[in-house]
Scaffold this motif. Sequence first.
Motif, PDB file in Angstrom:
ATOM      1  N   ARG A  70       0.825  -1.056   0.335  1.00  0.00           N
ATOM      2  CA  ARG A  70       0.118  -0.064  -0.001  1.00  0.00           C
ATOM      3  C   ARG A  70       0.805   1.420   0.055  1.00  0.00           C
ATOM      4  N   GLY A  71       2.351   1.115  -0.129  1.00  0.00           N
ATOM      5  CA  GLY A  71       2.927   2.362  -0.154  1.00  0.00           C
ATOM      6  C   GLY A  71       3.569   3.046   1.038  1.00  0.00           C
TER       7      GLY A  71
ATOM      8  N   GLU B  39       9.350   4.277  -1.201  1.00  0.00           N
ATOM      9  CA  GLU B  39       9.087   2.923  -1.574  1.00  0.00           C
ATOM     10  C   GLU B  39       9.563   2.476  -2.780  1.00  0.00           C
ATOM     11  N   GLY B  40      10.021   1.066  -2.480  1.00  0.00           N
ATOM     12  CA  GLY B  40      10.809   0.553  -3.714  1.00  0.00           C
ATOM     13  C   GLY B  40      12.011   0.061  -2.965  1.00  0.00           C
TER      14      GLY B  40
ATOM     15  N   GLY C 109       2.870   3.522  -3.982  1.00  0.00           N
ATOM     16  CA  GLY C 109       3.601   4.758  -4.196  1.00  0.00           C
ATOM     17  C   GLY C 109       3.849   5.420  -2.923  1.00  0.00           C
ATOM     18  N   ALA C 110       4.449   6.539  -3.143  1.00  0.00           N
ATOM     19  CA  ALA C 110       4.965   7.312  -2.113  1.00  0.00           C
ATOM     20  C   ALA C 110       4.360   8.546  -2.118  1.00  0.00           C
ATOM     21  N   HIS C 111       3.887   9.252  -0.742  1.00  0.00           N
ATOM     22  CA  HIS C 111       2.996  10.271  -0.697  1.00  0.00           C
ATOM     23  C   HIS C 111       3.620  11.042   0.609  1.00  0.00           C
ATOM     24  N   VAL C 112       3.820  12.408   0.621  1.00  0.00           N
ATOM     25  CA  VAL C 112       4.303  13.222   1.916  1.00  0.00           C
ATOM     26  C   VAL C 112       3.454  14.413   1.767  1.00  0.00           C
TER      27      VAL C 112
ATOM     28  N   GLU D  50       9.803   7.001  -5.374  1.00  0.00           N
ATOM     29  CA  GLU D  50       9.310   5.541  -5.685  1.00  0.00           C
ATOM     30  C   GLU D  50       9.966   5.133  -6.884  1.00  0.00           C
ATOM     31  N   GLY D  51      10.573   3.652  -6.778  1.00  0.00           N
ATOM     32  CA  GLY D  51      11.240   3.113  -7.788  1.00  0.00           C
ATOM     33  C   GLY D  51      12.320   2.613  -7.071  1.00  0.00           C
ATOM     34  N   ARG D  52      13.428   2.724  -8.073  1.00  0.00           N
ATOM     35  CA  ARG D  52      14.806   1.899  -7.523  1.00  0.00           C
ATOM     36  C   ARG D  52      15.979   3.306  -7.690  1.00  0.00           C
ATOM     37  N   GLN D  53      16.897   3.048  -6.722  1.00  0.00           N
ATOM     38  CA  GLN D  53      17.951   3.975  -6.621  1.00  0.00           C
ATOM     39  C   GLN D  53      17.996   5.211  -7.186  1.00  0.00           C
ATOM     40  N   ASN D  54      16.755   6.036  -6.583  1.00  0.00           N
ATOM     41  CA  ASN D  54      16.710   7.469  -6.721  1.00  0.00           C
ATOM     42  C   ASN D  54      17.371   8.099  -5.628  1.00  0.00           C
TER      43      ASN D  54
END
Length: 607
Positions: A418-419, A440-441, A484-487, A504-508
Motif C-alpha cells: 500500500r506504499g 517506496e521501492g 506509491g510514496a506520498h508526503v 518511488e522506484g529504484r535507486q533514486n
Amino acid sequence: MQVYRTAAAAMVVVAVSGWTSVVAASAVGHDGGEVRATGGSAAGSLFQQNTAQSGRQNNDCADVSGTRPTTVSGGRLQGRCVTADGSATVFSRTHRGPARAESGTAAATVSQQNNAQRGRQNNICGDLNNTAIDVTGGGIETQCADVDESLTEHSAFRGSGAGATGGNGVTGAGQQNIAQVGRQNNACADASSSFSPEIEAAQLTERCVNHDASVTKHTRAKSGGARAEGGSAATFGALQQNIAQEGRQNNACADASVSTPGPLTGARVTHQCGNRDASVSKHVLAKNDGALAESGSAGLTADHQDIAQEGRQNNACADPNNSGDLEVTAGRTTDVCDNRDASLSKHTVDRVGGARAEGGSAGTTFSFQENVAQEGRQNNACTDLNSTGDVVVTGGRTADRCGNLDASVSKHTVHTSRGAHAEGGSTTGIFDTQENIAQEGRQNNACANDNSAGNVEFTSSRTAELCGNRDASLSKHTVYKTGGAHVEGGSATGINSQQNTAQEGRQNNACGYLNRTQLALEGATAEERCLNTDLSVNKHTKEKNRGAHVEGGDALGRLTQQNIAQEGRQNNACGNANDLTLTATGARTRSECVAGDRSVNIGTQES
C-alpha cells in the motif's frame, strides 16, 4: 542532586541466548494469548518502563529511562545483548496473540519507555530516555546483535501484531514508544530527551548488527503489523520517539531526539548499524498489516521523531532531531549504516500494508519533527539533521556512511504494498521545522539532508558523507505492485521550514540537500558523495506503482521549503542548497552525484 559514579571500574550488562533446539513432529501446535504490560497512573510525575514481548529471542536490553545523572570517570560501562538461533522447526503451527505495552497517565510530567515486540530476534537495546551521562577518560560500549541460522519447513505462523502506546501528561510527555513485528528488526542506541554534559578522552561505541542465514521452506506467516502511538501533553511539550517496524532487518538506529551529545574533546564516538541477509526462502507466503508510527499532540512545543518501516533492510539511521550543540575538538564521530542482501527467494508471495508516519500537532510555540516512512527493501533515510544546534568541529573529523548492497536472487515472486506515507503535523505557533520522507521501492536515497541546522563551522577539519547503493540483484518472473510514496507537509501560522521528499522506484537520489542552513569553513574540507550503481538483471518482470507525490505546507510568515518527488530509476536530486549561507576561507567543498546503469532488462513491463 544525587550522582551515581563509576571510577576505574567496569559495569557490564550481558544478555545472551543460546541456539540449539529442534521441533519436528507431524503436528506441533503452539497457541499463545495476549502479552500485555500496562503501567499505572500517577497524580504527580510518572517514570516508567513497560515491556511486552511475544515470540522467540526478542531483546529488550541495556535500556535506561529516567535515571539520575551518571558519571563515568576512568571506568567502563558495557551493555552486550546477543541472541543466536540455530533451531530447526518442521511441521509446526504457531499462533500468538498480540504484544501490547501501554503506559499510564500522569497529572504532571510523563517519562516513559514502552516497548512491544512480537516475532523473532527483534532488538530494543541501548536506548536512553530522559537520562544524563558524563564520561571522562572512560568508555561506554553497547553491542546489540542477532544471528539466525534456523531451519523452518512446512510451518505456519500467525500473530496479532505489536502495539506500544504512550500515556498522556498534563505538563509534559517524554517518551520512547517502540513496536516491532517480524524478524531481526533493530531499534538500538536511540537517545530521547537525554544529554551528555561532557565526553573527554573517552570512547563511545554502539553497534547494532543482525545476521540472517536462515532457511525457510513451505511456510506461511501472517501478522497484524506494528503500531507505535505517542501520548499527548495538554499544557507543555511532547518530546517523543515513536518507532514502528515490520518485516525483516529494518534499522532505526542511533537516532537522537531532543538530545544534547555534549562536547567531545579528544574523544571518539562510533555508531555502527548494519544488517546481513543470506537467507533462503522457498514457497513462502507472508502477509501483514504494515507499520504505523503516530505522535501525540502538544499544548506548546512538539518534538517528534516518527519512524515507520516495513519490508527488509530499510535504514532510518543517525538522524538527529532538535538536538543540542555538537562540539568536536581533536575528536572523531563516525556513523556507519549499511545493509547487505545476498538472500534467495523462490516462489514467494509478500503482501504488506505499507508504512505510515504521522507527526502530531503543536500549540503556540514550536514544532520540530522528523517523519520517516519507508516500504520495500534497502531504502536509506540516513544522517538527516533536523533543527539541530550549532555544529563546531575544530581539528576533528566527522564521517557518515550510508550504504546498501543488493546481491539477492528473486524468482517467481510477487510483492504488493500500500506504499509509504509521511505526514507532518501543524502548529499555530511561531516556528515549524519538519523533515518528511516517504520512500517506496528499492535502494532509494534520502541521505545527508540538513534542515534548519544552526551554525555549522569546520576549522582545520574534515567532514565526509557517503550515500551509496549498489544493485547486483537477479529477478526472474517477478511481479511488483506498490501504492506509491506520498508526503504532506504541515502548516504554520508563523515561520515554516520544511524538507519534503517522496521517492518511488529504484535507486533514486535525494541527497546532500541543505535547507535553511549556515555553513562556515576555514582550512577545512566538506565532501558529499551520492552514488548509485545498477548492475541488476531483470527477466520477464512486471512493475506497477502509483507514483510519488509531495505537498508542501503553508505559512503565514516566512516559508522555506524543498519539495522533491521522484519516480522511476536513478533520478538525481542531489547537492541542492536552499536558503544557504556559505562562508569559506582556504577551504574546499565538494558534492558528487553519480548514477551508473549497466542493468539488463529482458521482457520487462513497467507502468
